[in-house]
Write a protein that holds these residues in place. Structure first.
Motif, PDB file in Angstrom:
ATOM      1  N   MET A   1       0.830  -1.205   0.000  1.00  0.00           N
ATOM      2  CA  MET A   1       0.000   0.000   0.000  1.00  0.00           C
ATOM      3  C   MET A   1       0.859   1.248   0.000  1.00  0.00           C
ATOM      4  O   MET A   1       0.560   2.224  -0.708  1.00  0.00           O
ATOM      5  N   ALA A   2       1.913   1.238   0.795  1.00  0.00           N
ATOM      6  CA  ALA A   2       2.798   2.408   0.877  1.00  0.00           C
ATOM      7  C   ALA A   2       3.419   2.718  -0.472  1.00  0.00           C
ATOM      8  O   ALA A   2       3.620   3.893  -0.825  1.00  0.00           O
ATOM      9  N   ALA A   3       3.707   1.694  -1.250  1.00  0.00           N
ATOM     10  CA  ALA A   3       4.320   1.895  -2.561  1.00  0.00           C
ATOM     11  C   ALA A   3       3.327   2.467  -3.573  1.00  0.00           C
ATOM     12  O   ALA A   3       3.722   3.139  -4.532  1.00  0.00           O
ATOM     13  N   ARG A   4       2.036   2.238  -3.356  1.00  0.00           N
ATOM     14  CA  ARG A   4       1.027   2.652  -4.334  1.00  0.00           C
ATOM     15  C   ARG A   4       0.264   3.909  -3.950  1.00  0.00           C
ATOM     16  O   ARG A   4      -0.316   4.568  -4.810  1.00  0.00           O
ATOM     17  N   HIS A   5       0.223   4.235  -2.670  1.00  0.00           N
ATOM     18  CA  HIS A   5      -0.561   5.382  -2.216  1.00  0.00           C
ATOM     19  C   HIS A   5       0.366   6.535  -1.811  1.00  0.00           C
ATOM     20  O   HIS A   5       1.119   6.400  -0.829  1.00  0.00           O
ATOM     21  N   PRO A   6       0.321   7.652  -2.514  1.00  0.00           N
ATOM     22  CA  PRO A   6       1.206   8.769  -2.171  1.00  0.00           C
ATOM     23  C   PRO A   6       0.922   9.370  -0.799  1.00  0.00           C
ATOM     24  O   PRO A   6       1.770  10.060  -0.238  1.00  0.00           O
ATOM     25  N   SER A   7      -0.256   9.118  -0.245  1.00  0.00           N
ATOM     26  CA  SER A   7      -0.592   9.661   1.075  1.00  0.00           C
ATOM     27  C   SER A   7       0.069   8.896   2.212  1.00  0.00           C
ATOM     28  O   SER A   7       0.068   9.360   3.355  1.00  0.00           O
ATOM     29  N   VAL A   8       0.632   7.736   1.919  1.00  0.00           N
ATOM     30  CA  VAL A   8       1.257   6.930   2.967  1.00  0.00           C
ATOM     31  C   VAL A   8       2.726   7.340   3.090  1.00  0.00           C
ATOM     32  O   VAL A   8       3.545   7.048   2.220  1.00  0.00           O
ATOM     33  N   GLY A   9       3.017   8.049   4.178  1.00  0.00           N
ATOM     34  CA  GLY A   9       4.399   8.453   4.394  1.00  0.00           C
ATOM     35  C   GLY A   9       5.264   7.312   4.870  1.00  0.00           C
ATOM     36  O   GLY A   9       6.402   7.152   4.439  1.00  0.00           O
ATOM     37  N   GLU A  10       4.699   6.493   5.771  1.00  0.00           N
ATOM     38  CA  GLU A  10       5.447   5.362   6.309  1.00  0.00           C
ATOM     39  C   GLU A  10       4.463   4.354   6.887  1.00  0.00           C
ATOM     40  O   GLU A  10       3.405   4.714   7.402  1.00  0.00           O
ATOM     41  N   VAL A  11       4.821   3.077   6.798  1.00  0.00           N
ATOM     42  CA  VAL A  11       4.149   2.042   7.577  1.00  0.00           C
ATOM     43  C   VAL A  11       5.196   1.427   8.494  1.00  0.00           C
ATOM     44  O   VAL A  11       6.364   1.302   8.128  1.00  0.00           O
ATOM     45  N   ARG A  12       4.775   1.079   9.702  1.00  0.00           N
ATOM     46  CA  ARG A  12       5.728   0.495  10.659  1.00  0.00           C
ATOM     47  C   ARG A  12       4.964  -0.344  11.664  1.00  0.00           C
ATOM     48  O   ARG A  12       3.783  -0.104  11.931  1.00  0.00           O
ATOM     49  N   GLY A  13       5.644  -1.313  12.219  1.00  0.00           N
ATOM     50  CA  GLY A  13       5.025  -2.139  13.230  1.00  0.00           C
ATOM     51  C   GLY A  13       5.663  -3.496  13.342  1.00  0.00           C
ATOM     52  O   GLY A  13       6.656  -3.811  12.677  1.00  0.00           O
ATOM     53  N   LEU A  14       5.071  -4.303  14.208  1.00  0.00           N
ATOM     54  CA  LEU A  14       5.494  -5.677  14.441  1.00  0.00           C
ATOM     55  C   LEU A  14       4.264  -6.507  14.757  1.00  0.00           C
ATOM     56  O   LEU A  14       3.287  -5.997  15.322  1.00  0.00           O
ATOM     57  N   GLY A  15       4.318  -7.777  14.418  1.00  0.00           N
ATOM     58  CA  GLY A  15       3.254  -8.680  14.809  1.00  0.00           C
ATOM     59  C   GLY A  15       1.894  -8.190  14.363  1.00  0.00           C
ATOM     60  O   GLY A  15       1.658  -7.915  13.184  1.00  0.00           O
ATOM     61  N   PHE A  16       0.973  -8.036  15.325  1.00  0.00           N
ATOM     62  CA  PHE A  16      -0.381  -7.563  15.036  1.00  0.00           C
ATOM     63  C   PHE A  16      -0.583  -6.142  15.562  1.00  0.00           C
ATOM     64  O   PHE A  16      -1.659  -5.798  16.057  1.00  0.00           O
ATOM     65  N   LEU A  17       0.449  -5.310  15.427  1.00  0.00           N
ATOM     66  CA  LEU A  17       0.360  -3.896  15.801  1.00  0.00           C
ATOM     67  C   LEU A  17       1.121  -3.072  14.771  1.00  0.00           C
ATOM     68  O   LEU A  17       2.356  -3.126  14.710  1.00  0.00           O
ATOM     69  N   TRP A  18       0.379  -2.287  13.969  1.00  0.00           N
ATOM     70  CA  TRP A  18       0.977  -1.511  12.881  1.00  0.00           C
ATOM     71  C   TRP A  18       0.360  -0.120  12.819  1.00  0.00           C
ATOM     72  O   TRP A  18      -0.746   0.110  13.311  1.00  0.00           O
ATOM     73  N   ALA A  19       1.088   0.783  12.186  1.00  0.00           N
ATOM     74  CA  ALA A  19       0.583   2.136  11.950  1.00  0.00           C
ATOM     75  C   ALA A  19       0.821   2.519  10.499  1.00  0.00           C
ATOM     76  O   ALA A  19       1.865   2.201   9.914  1.00  0.00           O
ATOM     77  N   ILE A  20      -0.168   3.199   9.931  1.00  0.00           N
ATOM     78  CA  ILE A  20      -0.035   3.823   8.607  1.00  0.00           C
ATOM     79  C   ILE A  20      -0.016   5.324   8.848  1.00  0.00           C
ATOM     80  O   ILE A  20      -1.007   5.900   9.305  1.00  0.00           O
ATOM     81  N   GLU A  21       1.098   5.963   8.571  1.00  0.00           N
ATOM     82  CA  GLU A  21       1.213   7.405   8.784  1.00  0.00           C
ATOM     83  C   GLU A  21       0.864   8.129   7.487  1.00  0.00           C
ATOM     84  O   GLU A  21       1.517   7.928   6.453  1.00  0.00           O
ATOM     85  N   LEU A  22      -0.164   8.981   7.549  1.00  0.00           N
ATOM     86  CA  LEU A  22      -0.685   9.642   6.367  1.00  0.00           C
ATOM     87  C   LEU A  22      -0.194  11.080   6.279  1.00  0.00           C
ATOM     88  O   LEU A  22      -0.165  11.800   7.286  1.00  0.00           O
ATOM     89  N   VAL A  23       0.187  11.479   5.065  1.00  0.00           N
ATOM     90  CA  VAL A  23       0.780  12.801   4.848  1.00  0.00           C
ATOM     91  C   VAL A  23       0.122  13.487   3.657  1.00  0.00           C
ATOM     92  O   VAL A  23      -0.460  12.851   2.780  1.00  0.00           O
ATOM     93  N   ARG A  24       0.236  14.817   3.650  1.00  0.00           N
ATOM     94  CA  ARG A  24      -0.197  15.615   2.500  1.00  0.00           C
ATOM     95  C   ARG A  24       0.917  15.743   1.464  1.00  0.00           C
ATOM     96  O   ARG A  24       0.659  15.883   0.270  1.00  0.00           O
ATOM     97  N   ASP A  25       2.135  15.719   1.952  1.00  0.00           N
ATOM     98  CA  ASP A  25       3.284  15.932   1.078  1.00  0.00           C
ATOM     99  C   ASP A  25       4.371  14.929   1.452  1.00  0.00           C
ATOM    100  O   ASP A  25       5.018  15.061   2.499  1.00  0.00           O
ATOM    101  N   PRO A  26       4.599  13.908   0.636  1.00  0.00           N
ATOM    102  CA  PRO A  26       5.617  12.910   0.966  1.00  0.00           C
ATOM    103  C   PRO A  26       7.014  13.502   1.095  1.00  0.00           C
ATOM    104  O   PRO A  26       7.841  12.979   1.855  1.00  0.00           O
ATOM    105  N   ALA A  27       7.280  14.580   0.385  1.00  0.00           N
ATOM    106  CA  ALA A  27       8.616  15.170   0.422  1.00  0.00           C
ATOM    107  C   ALA A  27       8.885  15.880   1.750  1.00  0.00           C
ATOM    108  O   ALA A  27       9.946  15.707   2.358  1.00  0.00           O
ATOM    109  N   THR A  28       7.926  16.685   2.210  1.00  0.00           N
ATOM    110  CA  THR A  28       8.113  17.423   3.464  1.00  0.00           C
ATOM    111  C   THR A  28       7.592  16.662   4.683  1.00  0.00           C
ATOM    112  O   THR A  28       7.848  17.052   5.817  1.00  0.00           O
TER     113      THR A  28
END
Length: 456
Positions: free
Chosen positions: A354-381
């Motif tokens: 998803m992170a590779a396809r959605h420009p709004s996803v700045g980063e995904v991170r986590g372990l096991g069954f606990l993850w976060a999708i960090e959403l951004v307006r501008d991937p550069a800044t």
């Protein structure tokens, strides 16, 4: 005030007499839940939701697990309650099982359990243990953290819930590692680890090592970002504590008992704290329960001097019984291996796609069954999709993303500009894939707010 969903005023609702936590009472519209089973729950209108939040990231074995429900029923028939000053077989059994699975194993030195009613009062008592043991008053905690809504626990919390509630003058804060939004300008995890440890060492020096009782850390920061520490960071904290006689307190309320594929998250890094705080997943929240696992050397401070604390419902038998049952289910069904495997091969793999396809996803991170999708307006800044402390109007883009997820029958755990994903550890592969499909589609909503990088 009129309810925007039903058209009725709050006072006309069936829950009119309930006062809700962390909420402006006239501005909330709680869904009324009728039941649940496994990874699903449903409301009184029959609408079903896939629980990708595990309620408050505590329902590790899912809704209405028969082994846990049965343990409560059996215990209620035998002995429904008992004062904490008495010994009780089910309390003793759970303490033994927890100690046997504590960080460091048989040689780790974590040998005793003080039971509490939940995570916040477990933090309170861990700090009290540390202060009495060391004779010092200060406690260091991270800015991006949440430790509970009681006096010291909420003061130790780093997020804005602390601001109107600070009561403990002995708490100081520092910056923990967060590579994506590094406070130190680090370029990668290795640089972040070095910089964060250097910063913490400087805070210890400036506060005075001889005044500090404990460093309190969520092993993996939960509500404030699902921040996985860089390899070597926790070992560095352990070393710093040992150097100055400071106790290392690991807050495992959210990530203990299998959430990241280990009994306790610190096991992933081979670190043994002096005190471990737990709650939530110990019995999936079926009955309120928490506790502190205490090292033998700390416990010895109270061999001949009374510990100045206690709780009426400490180690309540109706809470300990599903705790015992839960540990047995974990081992009989191989839950830890399941979480490690599916967390990486299903959840992690899909989120990285998803992170590779959605420009709004700045980063995904986590372990096991606990993850976060960090959403951004501008991937550069890396500008957040919504501000850290935004108004309702400013937060509308995130509200729309969440609405798209729930409209698809999935219940996420949204926080500021992030979607946190924490399904029950027993969620089927089919349901995991379904939930991730819904989230993938909902990210199209966030993509509409991304700054167009093309020239005008």
């Amino acid at each position: 005030m009129t309810d925007e969903v039903t058209g009725t005023g709050r006072r006309d609702r069936e829950d009119a007499h309930v006062f809700y936590s962390w909420s402006a009472q006239e501005l909330i519209h709680p869904v009324t839940i009728a039941g649940g089973e496994g990874a699903w729950f449903w409301d009184t209108d029959g609408r079903r939701y896939l629980d990708f939040a595990s309620q408050l990231i505590n329902l590790n074995l899912g809704h209405q697990h028969p082994a846990l429900v049965g343990a409560i029923q059996e215990q209620a028939g035998r002995l429904a309650t008992v004062a904490p000053s008495f010994a009780n077989p089910v309390r003793s059994e759970l303490a033994r099982l927890v100690v046997e699975r504590a960080p460091g194993g048989a040689d780790g030195g974590l040998t005793r359990v003080f039971f509490t009613n939940g995570g916040a009062d477990a933090v309170e008592n861990a700090v009290r243990l540390a202060r009495r043991h060391t004779g010092r008053q200060k406690v260091l905690a991270a800015y991006r953290s949440y430790h509970g809504n009681t006096g010291t626990a909420v003061t130790a919390t780093g997020d804005p819930r602390r601001w109107p509630n600070e009561v403990d003058p002995g708490v100081r804060h520092f910056f923990g590692p967060y590579t994506y939004r590094s406070a130190f300008g680090a370029a990668d995890d290795a640089e972040e680890r070095v910089a964060a440890l250097r910063h913490l060492r400087e805070v210890v020096e400036l506060e005075g090592p001889a005044t500090i009782a404990a460093i309190l850390l969520e092993t993996v920061v939960g509500t404030n970002g699902v921040l996985v520490p860089p390899d070597g960071y926790l070992a560095g904290v352990r070393e710093l504590c040992d150097e100055h006689g400071i106790l290392y307190v690991a807050d495992e309320v959210m990530v203990g008992f299998g959430r990241v594929g280990e009994w306790f998250a610190v096991d992933r890094w081979g670190v043994v704290p002096d005190l471990v705080v737990f709650a939530k997943g110990v019995n999936s929240g079926y009955v309120p329960l928490g506790g502190v696992i205490i090292s033998e050397r700390v416990a010895a401070s109270f061999d001949h001097a009374a510990f100045p604390g206690g709780l009426t419902y400490s180690g309540h038998p109706l809470a300990c019984a599903p705790g015992v049952a839960s540990i047995r289910v974990f081992e009989e069904q191989g839950i830890l291996d399941r979480v490690r495997t599916l967390g990486e091969k299903v959840i992690g793999a899909r989120l990285r796609d998803m992170a590779a396809r959605h420009p709004s996803v700045g980063e995904v991170r986590g372990l096991g069954f606990l993850w976060a999708i960090e959403l951004v307006r501008d991937p550069a800044t890396r500008e957040r999709l919504v501000p850290f402390q935004g108004t309702a109007a400013q937060n509308a883009p995130m509200a729309q993303v969440v609405a798209a997820v729930t409209a698809g029958g999935v219940w996420p755990f949204p926080q500021v500009n992030r979607l946190h994903l924490a399904p029950p550890l027993v969620t089927s592969v089919e349901d995991l894939e379904h939930g991730l499909d819904v989230i993938d589609a909902a990210l199209d909503v966030a993509d509409r707010y991304v700054v167009d990088p093309s020239p005008t």
